[in-house]
Motif scaffolding. Structure first.
Motif, PDB file in Angstrom:
ATOM      1  N   LEU A  56     -24.323 -24.800   9.097  1.00  0.00           N
ATOM      2  CA  LEU A  56     -25.397 -25.775   8.925  1.00  0.00           C
ATOM      3  C   LEU A  56     -25.074 -26.792   7.836  1.00  0.00           C
ATOM      4  O   LEU A  56     -25.287 -27.996   8.004  1.00  0.00           O
ATOM      5  CB  LEU A  56     -26.716 -25.060   8.618  1.00  0.00           C
ATOM      6  CG  LEU A  56     -27.282 -24.209   9.757  1.00  0.00           C
ATOM      7  CD1 LEU A  56     -28.483 -23.392   9.269  1.00  0.00           C
ATOM      8  CD2 LEU A  56     -27.680 -25.077  10.941  1.00  0.00           C
ATOM      9  N   ALA A  57     -24.561 -26.312   6.712  1.00  0.00           N
ATOM     10  CA  ALA A  57     -24.218 -27.227   5.618  1.00  0.00           C
ATOM     11  C   ALA A  57     -22.977 -28.048   5.945  1.00  0.00           C
ATOM     12  O   ALA A  57     -22.889 -29.231   5.600  1.00  0.00           O
ATOM     13  CB  ALA A  57     -23.993 -26.433   4.332  1.00  0.00           C
ATOM     14  N   TYR A  73     -32.628 -20.934  14.241  1.00  0.00           N
ATOM     15  CA  TYR A  73     -31.393 -21.299  13.551  1.00  0.00           C
ATOM     16  C   TYR A  73     -30.281 -20.270  13.759  1.00  0.00           C
ATOM     17  O   TYR A  73     -29.117 -20.631  13.976  1.00  0.00           O
ATOM     18  CB  TYR A  73     -31.654 -21.471  12.050  1.00  0.00           C
ATOM     19  CG  TYR A  73     -32.224 -22.810  11.680  1.00  0.00           C
ATOM     20  CD1 TYR A  73     -31.403 -23.927  11.529  1.00  0.00           C
ATOM     21  CD2 TYR A  73     -33.587 -22.974  11.471  1.00  0.00           C
ATOM     22  CE1 TYR A  73     -31.916 -25.157  11.178  1.00  0.00           C
ATOM     23  CE2 TYR A  73     -34.121 -24.207  11.121  1.00  0.00           C
ATOM     24  CZ  TYR A  73     -33.273 -25.298  10.979  1.00  0.00           C
ATOM     25  OH  TYR A  73     -33.796 -26.514  10.639  1.00  0.00           O
ATOM     26  N   CYS A  74     -30.623 -18.984  13.690  1.00  0.00           N
ATOM     27  CA  CYS A  74     -29.601 -17.937  13.761  1.00  0.00           C
ATOM     28  C   CYS A  74     -29.117 -17.671  15.178  1.00  0.00           C
ATOM     29  O   CYS A  74     -27.983 -17.219  15.374  1.00  0.00           O
ATOM     30  CB  CYS A  74     -30.121 -16.639  13.147  1.00  0.00           C
ATOM     31  SG  CYS A  74     -30.408 -16.709  11.368  1.00  0.00           S
ATOM     32  N   ALA A 105     -25.926 -16.313   3.974  1.00  0.00           N
ATOM     33  CA  ALA A 105     -24.795 -16.189   3.049  1.00  0.00           C
ATOM     34  C   ALA A 105     -24.852 -14.877   2.284  1.00  0.00           C
ATOM     35  O   ALA A 105     -23.811 -14.267   1.992  1.00  0.00           O
ATOM     36  CB  ALA A 105     -24.776 -17.367   2.079  1.00  0.00           C
ATOM     37  N   ARG A 148     -21.155 -21.201   6.969  1.00  0.00           N
ATOM     38  CA  ARG A 148     -21.565 -22.487   6.398  1.00  0.00           C
ATOM     39  C   ARG A 148     -21.755 -23.549   7.474  1.00  0.00           C
ATOM     40  O   ARG A 148     -21.741 -24.750   7.176  1.00  0.00           O
ATOM     41  CB  ARG A 148     -20.513 -22.958   5.378  1.00  0.00           C
ATOM     42  CG  ARG A 148     -20.367 -22.062   4.173  1.00  0.00           C
ATOM     43  CD  ARG A 148     -21.562 -22.139   3.261  1.00  0.00           C
ATOM     44  NE  ARG A 148     -21.704 -23.458   2.668  1.00  0.00           N
ATOM     45  CZ  ARG A 148     -22.789 -23.873   2.015  1.00  0.00           C
ATOM     46  NH1 ARG A 148     -23.840 -23.073   1.897  1.00  0.00           N
ATOM     47  NH2 ARG A 148     -22.841 -25.081   1.491  1.00  0.00           N
ATOM     48  N   THR A 151     -29.455 -20.906   5.511  1.00  0.00           N
ATOM     49  CA  THR A 151     -28.066 -20.870   5.042  1.00  0.00           C
ATOM     50  C   THR A 151     -27.906 -19.936   3.855  1.00  0.00           C
ATOM     51  O   THR A 151     -26.970 -19.122   3.805  1.00  0.00           O
ATOM     52  CB  THR A 151     -27.601 -22.287   4.671  1.00  0.00           C
ATOM     53  OG1 THR A 151     -27.587 -23.096   5.856  1.00  0.00           O
ATOM     54  CG2 THR A 151     -26.204 -22.270   4.064  1.00  0.00           C
ATOM     55  N   ASN A 152     -28.817 -20.017   2.907  1.00  0.00           N
ATOM     56  CA  ASN A 152     -28.729 -19.162   1.721  1.00  0.00           C
ATOM     57  C   ASN A 152     -28.964 -17.692   2.066  1.00  0.00           C
ATOM     58  O   ASN A 152     -28.299 -16.796   1.529  1.00  0.00           O
ATOM     59  CB  ASN A 152     -29.728 -19.630   0.667  1.00  0.00           C
ATOM     60  CG  ASN A 152     -29.373 -20.986   0.105  1.00  0.00           C
ATOM     61  OD1 ASN A 152     -28.211 -21.364   0.058  1.00  0.00           O
ATOM     62  ND2 ASN A 152     -30.373 -21.742  -0.324  1.00  0.00           N
ATOM     63  N   ASP A 209     -31.826 -25.016   4.737  1.00  0.00           N
ATOM     64  CA  ASP A 209     -31.358 -24.550   3.433  1.00  0.00           C
ATOM     65  C   ASP A 209     -31.725 -23.079   3.220  1.00  0.00           C
ATOM     66  O   ASP A 209     -30.907 -22.265   2.778  1.00  0.00           O
ATOM     67  CB  ASP A 209     -31.966 -25.421   2.338  1.00  0.00           C
ATOM     68  CG  ASP A 209     -31.195 -25.354   1.022  1.00  0.00           C
ATOM     69  OD1 ASP A 209     -29.972 -25.160   1.065  1.00  0.00           O
ATOM     70  OD2 ASP A 209     -31.835 -25.499  -0.028  1.00  0.00           O
ATOM     71  N   LEU A 246     -24.447 -21.424  14.469  1.00  0.00           N
ATOM     72  CA  LEU A 246     -24.481 -20.432  13.387  1.00  0.00           C
ATOM     73  C   LEU A 246     -24.365 -19.037  13.990  1.00  0.00           C
ATOM     74  O   LEU A 246     -23.776 -18.133  13.377  1.00  0.00           O
ATOM     75  CB  LEU A 246     -25.782 -20.564  12.586  1.00  0.00           C
ATOM     76  CG  LEU A 246     -26.019 -19.539  11.473  1.00  0.00           C
ATOM     77  CD1 LEU A 246     -24.899 -19.576  10.445  1.00  0.00           C
ATOM     78  CD2 LEU A 246     -27.383 -19.788  10.801  1.00  0.00           C
ATOM     79  N   ILE A 251     -28.415 -30.987   3.216  1.00  0.00           N
ATOM     80  CA  ILE A 251     -29.150 -29.772   3.562  1.00  0.00           C
ATOM     81  C   ILE A 251     -30.273 -29.483   2.574  1.00  0.00           C
ATOM     82  O   ILE A 251     -31.311 -28.933   2.943  1.00  0.00           O
ATOM     83  CB  ILE A 251     -28.191 -28.569   3.695  1.00  0.00           C
ATOM     84  CG1 ILE A 251     -28.873 -27.423   4.450  1.00  0.00           C
ATOM     85  CG2 ILE A 251     -27.647 -28.135   2.334  1.00  0.00           C
ATOM     86  CD1 ILE A 251     -27.932 -26.337   4.906  1.00  0.00           C
TER      87      ILE A 251
END
Length: 270
Positions: free
Chosen positions: A173-174, A219-220, A162, A171, A158-159, A155, A225, A148
């Protein structure tokens, strides 16, 4: 891998195809289509076809008499892919598990799979099934995302997400799309499945979008996710998307954005 990692249903297929596909999948689909078509195959099986980005890129490259079977575990994704493809009598759409393929031995010249192997609960079994349905000398062509940290937008998202759920960070994606990147492990799994001729190329591309908002939404809301976010608190889906938007904009700018993506492309010969 969590069970929700495999769920591509509801509004996810549309968001996935309209946002995620142009963002990160089209360049690799064109590469895969060229690799598969290069050997002039008469019969092709695609597993984990998703919303059909490889199918759309590959079908025009195949011969008029070619047989093309496109499969996916998720019927909603397959249904969406079929509507996007248009009429093509060479293509058969079929729901199928890549670990238990409903085809006879030695049925295909090529098996291809774009960014699906990471979702296999037993990759050796999935690779063995691909080998089983391949004819002698046939090729298994697939790709997987690199770690990732080599994929900027994933990345960032994801951060950011989180931080919205610090006590239970999503988590997906990772863990799954970017969780199967070790080349030595991939080679070992293929060897265990019976493949000997194995070529692996690491390929870098650039992901582009009109805005940070578009990337965050992709992504979301266009991947599983979304399932993780909604399981924690469905009312925070838009807030999480907003936080991801802010993170991407802070790193990549306010207007059109670009970020590195990287994947491994594998060709294994039976």
């Amino acid at each position: 891998m969590a069970e929700s990692d495999k769920v591509f249903a509801g509004s996810i297929p549309k968001f996935y195809d309209t946002l995620m596909v142009p963002l990160i999948f089209e360049a690799y689909a064109a590469d895969m289509a060229a690799r598969v078509a290069a050997s002039l195959p008469g019969a092709v099986l695609e597993t984990a076809a998703g919303s059909g980005v490889v199918t759309r890129a590959l079908a025009p490259r195949l011969g008029a008499d070619a047989r093309y079977v496109a499969t996916d575990l998720n019927q909603p994704m397959l249904d969406y892919a079929a509507t996007r493809q248009g009429s093509d009598s060479r293509i058969e759409w079929r729901q199928a598990d890549a670990l238990d393929l409903p085809f006879e031995d030695a049925s295909f010249d090529v098996v291809c799979c774009q960014f699906g192997a990471m979702f296999f609960p037993d990759r050796v079994a999935g690779y063995a099934e691909a080998r089983r349905v391949l004819r002698a000398g046939g090729r298994f062509v697939f790709n997987v995302w690199d770690r990732i940290e080599e994929n900027a937008f994933a990345d960032d998202v994801t951060n950011a997400v989180a931080a919205v759920f610090p006590h239970d960070p999503p988590r997906f994606l990772a863990r799954t799309p970017h969780g199967y990147h070790d080349i030595a492990r991939i080679r070992e799994d293929l060897n265990r499945a019976g493949f000997t001729g194995i070529e692996i190329e690491t390929r870098e591309e650039v992901s582009r979008a009109a805005s940070a908002r578009e990337v965050a939404t992709a992504y979301c809301q266009g991947t599983p996710l979304r399932n993780e976010i909604e399981t924690r608190d469905a009312s925070l889906l838009q807030f999480a998307t907003d936080r991801a938007t802010q993170a991407i904009a802070s790193h990549r700018g306010e207007g059109p954005v670009a970020g590195k993506i990287q994947a491994h492309v594998i060709v294994a010969t039976r």
